[in-house]
Design an enzyme around this catalytic site. Structure first.
Site, PDB file in Angstrom:
ATOM      1  N   HIS A  91       1.784   1.370  14.685  1.00 21.17           N
ATOM      2  CA  HIS A  91       1.001   2.291  14.198  1.00 21.17           C
ATOM      3  C   HIS A  91      -0.397   1.295  14.394  1.00 21.17           C
ATOM      4  O   HIS A  91      -0.460   0.239  13.559  1.00 21.17           O
ATOM      5  CB  HIS A  91       1.272   2.701  12.818  1.00 21.17           C
ATOM      6  N   GLU A  94      -2.239  -0.636  11.216  1.00 23.43           N
ATOM      7  CA  GLU A  94      -1.371  -1.536  10.540  1.00 23.43           C
ATOM      8  C   GLU A  94      -1.554  -3.007  11.011  1.00 23.43           C
ATOM      9  O   GLU A  94      -0.673  -3.764  11.251  1.00 23.43           O
ATOM     10  CB  GLU A  94      -0.061  -0.965  10.379  1.00 23.43           C
ATOM     11  N   HIS A 231       5.678  -2.872   9.786  1.00 23.15           N
ATOM     12  CA  HIS A 231       4.742  -1.843   9.422  1.00 23.15           C
ATOM     13  C   HIS A 231       4.100  -1.947   7.881  1.00 23.15           C
ATOM     14  O   HIS A 231       4.305  -3.049   7.408  1.00 23.15           O
ATOM     15  CB  HIS A 231       5.304  -0.425   9.077  1.00 23.15           C
ATOM     16  N   GLU A 304       7.880  -2.721   5.564  1.00 20.19           N
ATOM     17  CA  GLU A 304       6.591  -2.283   4.955  1.00 20.19           C
ATOM     18  C   GLU A 304       6.172  -3.349   4.354  1.00 20.19           C
ATOM     19  O   GLU A 304       6.413  -3.654   3.217  1.00 20.19           O
ATOM     20  CB  GLU A 304       6.744  -1.067   4.220  1.00 20.19           C
TER      21      GLU A 304
END
Ligand code: CXA
Ligand code: CA
Ligand code: CA
Ligand code: ZN
Ligand code: CA
Length: 534
Positions: A91, A94, A231, A304
């Site tokens: 992404h 990020e 991420h 994450e």
């Protein structure tokens, strides 16, 4: 077309390109732009050519390289060492994930030769880092001078155009070819930030990553044992599946689920992140970790990163650059633990002897067995097929079981099972042959689960296991024969001493035969291993 028109178009095309290369604003200058990242990883390679090899796994939609590094001793050689993979920046916005990948890269390379633990990890493993899966989005995300937080665009997807709309981009973490678009975990709308693309693997970046992972299948065996995709954000450790809320669906074994949970929790204990199944947060489909496990059986996690979840997209994805060092070094011990255990994730549940020896096949994915390897099988029905057995019975006696020993699949004579037991009964001989298996100097046991059910049988019916050596000579090492009395199906463990083949490369050959008069025969094989020596 007139030359003048072409020239005018060329001028327009040039004018559309931003004047300066995309870069972070001065207050965030510690973040690496794509160009800075590329020169950084090449500089590290130049300083450590003995343990670092930098290469591209392929090109983005706009033609940028997707850069990767291999870190290992004897880096130019593909050694038979367990492989561990990391990637970042599926992404675009990020950016901290690129910094985490670079931190890991430096952690391994800068401490090699001085830190014993890190030196041992680099010497005994092959470590792959893919630094930015989405380079086009990376560059684009720094070009929005008119946004509310210039130059940031808060972009997520790649930069691939979509037919019939001006909406750009595919969510790379919804474009993998496992349960793609299955379950309401992605959007079919090209304008959505979770657009899954017109078909699985439509994004060149996803095709490149997939091809790289598939290229690590060597001799029928996936070399990559464990993987983390970075991420942001939320400080979470997530395991598959994302496409279903079921904890242990048919496409996961109970033993693998135990590993995912125990390994995930053990990592989380080291960095304070919250461990959970991916779908506990929300359903996703076509995402990377589902593909990595579902198709390749790699123990794959999403991390994450920093910060904890906050309600705005700007706060979420653009922490100030002073946060890079603390947020990435925060994960030092969790990363080193992951690299240590990732060589044999089954060790977290005490299964390293069983599942981390020279060979382990739970038959859940194709691991290179050949059916009818000599072309001399005589089976007219009931050949070995890797698949999901279905129950058959004769006079109330179970012939084919309704489950393999592990998970969803085994090698079974006669699939799919028919409505009557006889319809997929074995007649004649059927054979399967494994990929070559390199035995160490003192190998553990060859072990497997088998089921051998028969009615009105005789000694001319059999289930046999052979060890085939490098000269293709086969030695019978185990056998079961039919008897006059009916024997029902059940999964039984069998073991064979293969120390006679120490240091040699063998293949395992399994043969089921209905010879003599026609008997009812149903055989199955699952969980074939050459175990670690004790
Ligand atoms: C993810 C997948 C499933 C549940 C939670 C998180 C990963 C990722 C995504 O949605 O693709 N999360 S993120 N980085 O916020 O987009
Ligand atoms: Ca090596
Ligand atoms: Ca290797
Ligand atoms: Zn993400
Ligand atoms: Ca199985």
């Amino acid at each position: 077309m007139a030359l003048a028109a072409l020239a005018a178009m060329a001028v327009l095309a040039i004018a559309a390109v931003p004047a300066a290369a995309a870069d972070f604003p001065p207050q965030d200058s510690l973040y690496h732009s794509y160009a800075e990242m590329v020169s950084e990883i090449h500089a590290v390679e130049a300083a450590h050519p003995d343990i670092v090899h930098v290469f591209s796994i392929g090109k983005s939609y706009q033609g940028r390289d997707i850069w990767a590094a291999k870190i290992s001793d004897k880096v130019a050689t593909d050694e038979p060492e367990p492989e561990i993979m990391f990637d970042a920046l599926h992404h675009a916005r990020e950016h901290l994930t690129v910094e985490q990948a670079l931190y890991l890269f430096h952690l391994l390379v800068d401490n090699y030769g001085t830190d014993t633990q890190i030196t041992n990890l680099v010497d005994s493993r092959e470590i792959w880092i893919i630094f930015a899966v989405n380079p086009d989005g990376f560059v684009y995300d720094l070009t929005c001078t008119n946004s509310s937080h210039p130059p940031y665009c808060a972009w997520r997807k790649n930069r691939q155009p979509n037919a019939g709309t001006s909406a750009i981009g595919t969510d790379l973490n919804r474009n993998y070819d496992y349960s793609w678009g299955c379950c309401g975990g992605s959007s079919s709308n090209p304008a959505s930030i979770t657009y899954r693309g017109p078909r699985a693997l439509s994004a060149p970046e996803v095709r490149a990553l997939r091809a790289f992972v598939v290229s690590r299948v060597v001799g029928g065996v996936q070399q990559i044992k464990a993987h983390i995709t970075f991420h942001t954000n939320g400080q979470l450790i997530l395991w598959p599946y994302g496409h279903t809320k079921t904890d242990i669906p048919a496409d996961m074994t109970v033993w693998d689920h135990q590993v995912f949970v125990a390994f995930g929790k053990a990592m989380a204990a080291r960095n304070g992140y919250k461990p959970m199944q991916s779908s506990d947060l929300y359903i996703t489909d076509g995402d990377q970790i589902d593909w990595m496990y579902g198709r390749e059986r790699i123990f794959s996690y999403t991390w994450e990163l920093y910060p904890p979840e906050t309600p705005t997209v700007w706060g979420d994805h653009y922490p100030p650059d002073e946060k890079i060092a603390p947020a990435t070094s925060h994960n030092r011990s969790a990363l080193l633990y992951f690299l240590t255990v990732g060589a044999c994730p089954y060790s977290v549940t005490g299964l390293s002897k069983l599942n981390c020896g020279p060979f382990f096949d739970d038959m859940e994915i194709s691991r290179g067995w050949k059916v009818n390897p000599d072309g001399t099988d005589t089976a007219t029905s009931g050949r070995f097929v890797r698949g999901d057995p279905a129950p058959t019975s004769v006079g109330g006696v179970r012939m084919q079981l309704d489950r393999p020993y592990s998970g969803r699949y085994g090698f079974i004579t006669g699939l799919p099972a028919g409505s009557t037991a006889n319809s997929y009964d074995l007649d004649g001989r059927t054979t399967i042959q494994s990929v070559p298996i390199a035995l160490p100097a003192s190998p553990g046991l060859l072990s497997f689960r088998y089921s051998f059910a028969h009615g009105s049988s005789s000694v001319s019916d059999s289930l046999k296991v052979f060890v085939e050596d490098e000269t293709a000579t086969r030695a019978l090492v185990w056998s079961k024969f039919g008897t006059a009395s009916t024997v029902a199906a059940s999964w039984i463990r069998a073991t064979v001493d293969v120390s006679a083949w120490s240091g040699q490369t063998i293949r395992v050959v399994v043969q089921a035969t209905d010879g003599g008069h026609d008997s009812l025969i149903e055989a199955g094989i699952d969980d074939v291993r050459v175990e670690r020596p004790t």
